[in-house]
Design an enzyme around this catalytic site. Structure first.
Site, PDB file in Angstrom:
ATOM      1  N   THR A  61       0.835  -1.194   0.000  1.00  0.00           N
ATOM      2  CA  THR A  61       0.000   0.000   0.000  1.00  0.00           C
ATOM      3  C   THR A  61       0.875   1.251   0.000  1.00  0.00           C
ATOM      4  O   THR A  61       2.102   1.171  -0.115  1.00  0.00           O
ATOM      5  CB  THR A  61      -0.995  -0.016   1.189  1.00  0.00           C
ATOM      6  OG1 THR A  61      -1.939   1.039   1.027  1.00  0.00           O
ATOM      7  CG2 THR A  61      -0.290   0.120   2.529  1.00  0.00           C
ATOM      8  N   LYS A  65       3.460   1.445  -3.782  1.00  0.00           N
ATOM      9  CA  LYS A  65       2.883   0.727  -4.924  1.00  0.00           C
ATOM     10  C   LYS A  65       3.671   0.917  -6.216  1.00  0.00           C
ATOM     11  O   LYS A  65       3.714   0.004  -7.049  1.00  0.00           O
ATOM     12  CB  LYS A  65       1.422   1.143  -5.135  1.00  0.00           C
ATOM     13  CG  LYS A  65       0.472   0.635  -4.065  1.00  0.00           C
ATOM     14  CD  LYS A  65      -0.963   0.989  -4.409  1.00  0.00           C
ATOM     15  CE  LYS A  65      -1.933   0.442  -3.390  1.00  0.00           C
ATOM     16  NZ  LYS A  65      -3.351   0.701  -3.770  1.00  0.00           N
ATOM     17  N   GLY A 123     -11.537  10.701 -11.277  1.00  0.00           N
ATOM     18  CA  GLY A 123     -10.217  10.654 -10.665  1.00  0.00           C
ATOM     19  C   GLY A 123      -9.220   9.935 -11.554  1.00  0.00           C
ATOM     20  O   GLY A 123      -9.524   8.868 -12.098  1.00  0.00           O
ATOM     21  N   ALA A 127      -5.924   4.956  -7.839  1.00  0.00           N
ATOM     22  CA  ALA A 127      -7.139   4.140  -7.899  1.00  0.00           C
ATOM     23  C   ALA A 127      -7.834   4.305  -9.241  1.00  0.00           C
ATOM     24  O   ALA A 127      -8.335   3.329  -9.822  1.00  0.00           O
ATOM     25  CB  ALA A 127      -8.085   4.521  -6.761  1.00  0.00           C
ATOM     26  N   SER A 150      -5.939  17.695 -18.048  1.00  0.00           N
ATOM     27  CA  SER A 150      -4.777  17.158 -18.757  1.00  0.00           C
ATOM     28  C   SER A 150      -4.356  15.801 -18.208  1.00  0.00           C
ATOM     29  O   SER A 150      -3.865  14.944 -18.954  1.00  0.00           O
ATOM     30  CB  SER A 150      -3.605  18.142 -18.679  1.00  0.00           C
ATOM     31  OG  SER A 150      -3.226  18.390 -17.337  1.00  0.00           O
TER      32      SER A 150
END
Length: 265
Positions: A61, A65, A123, A127, A150
């Site tokens: 985590t 990552k 987003g 994630a 962008s």
């Protein structure tokens, strides 16, 4: 005894230990799940140390990552996403996977959501990258909306059949969408949502990756609009289930793991 675990910094808040331990208990496996908190710049070294110590598998985590990519042999999906959250040491060479993508897909599938049509992903961070690739691999057209347009455009250039947009396009994008996934942290703030309530409709399935609180403002608005709602704990559960099954070779006791997870929320 098989040893699995989690590396991150910090890890004290993690819900992975009780979730995985519930799985081992349910199947009678001689296994333990432990946490490691190496210095923030020592992710690759932590992978090497875990391999030396005989650890069988690790979840990874924040903030490691991306850092561990060079310390493992990344599976194709993890390489495309550019992040690893699961490492398997049992094949001789540490292999890195990204189960966040599968976690979102399996969470939607658990709620009988048809994985077809058009998905809007809000987003373009870690994630968002995982979910966008995961849904695209299922054959969906993906529309990525981000505060900085962008960044959405840059991610869309990497994802098949995807396009990038600013948040001001959300209402238009959602009018003909089938799935909406919020991959921002906006829902963690009380009564905050990244999506206008009047853009939601009953033909949508809405997954919010946020699980604290479990019922975000977005999910409340989606339920009021008649949409199918999927809370973030389902995505957390199924990314863990995917790692559990990869490590142990057993079908995960999903109900037991889900029950234990929700006890600790």
């Amino acid at each position: 005894m098989d040893v699995y675990g989690l590396i991150g910094n910090p890890v004290g808040h993690s819900l992975s230990p009780p979730m995985h331990e519930a799985g081992y208990e349910a199947l009678g496996l001689d296994a333990r799940y432990v946490t490691f908190e190496p210095p923030a710049d020592a992710g690759a070294e932590a992978i090497e140390a875990a391999e030396t110590l005989g650890v069988d598998g690790l979840n990874v985590t924040i903030p490691f990552k991306q850092d561990v990519l060079d310390a493992v042999d990344p599976a194709p999906l993890a390489e495309r996403i550019g992040a690893v959250n699961t490492v398997d040491f049992t094949g001789g060479t540490p292999t890195g996977y990204n189960t966040d993508a599968v976690g979102a897909v399996r969470a939607l599938d658990h709620h009988d959501v048809s994985l077809s049509g058009t998905a809007v992903v809000v987003g373009a961070g870690g994630a968002g990258r995982a979910v966008a690739f995961g849904l695209a691999d299922e054959g969906l057209s993906v529309r990525i909306a981000n505060r900085t347009e962008s960044k959405a455009d840059a991610l869309a250039d990497e994802v098949p059949d995807a396009s990038g947009h600013g948040l001001d396009s959300l209402s238009d994008l959602l009018a003909n969408a089938d799935i909406l996934v919020n991959c921002t942290s906006v829902g963690m703030e009380e009564d905050k949502t990244p999506v206008p309530a009047d853009a939601l409709h009953s033909d949508l399935a809405v997954l919010d990756a946020v699980y604290t609180p479990i019922e975000t403002r977005l999910l409340q608005d989606a339920a009021a609009a008649g949409a199918t709602t999927v809370d973030g704990a389902w995505m957390l559960l199924y990314q863990g289930v995917e790692a559990f099954e990869r490590w142990t070779g057993e079908d995960a006791p999903v109900d037991r793991m889900n029950g234990r997870l929700r006890e600790h929320l």
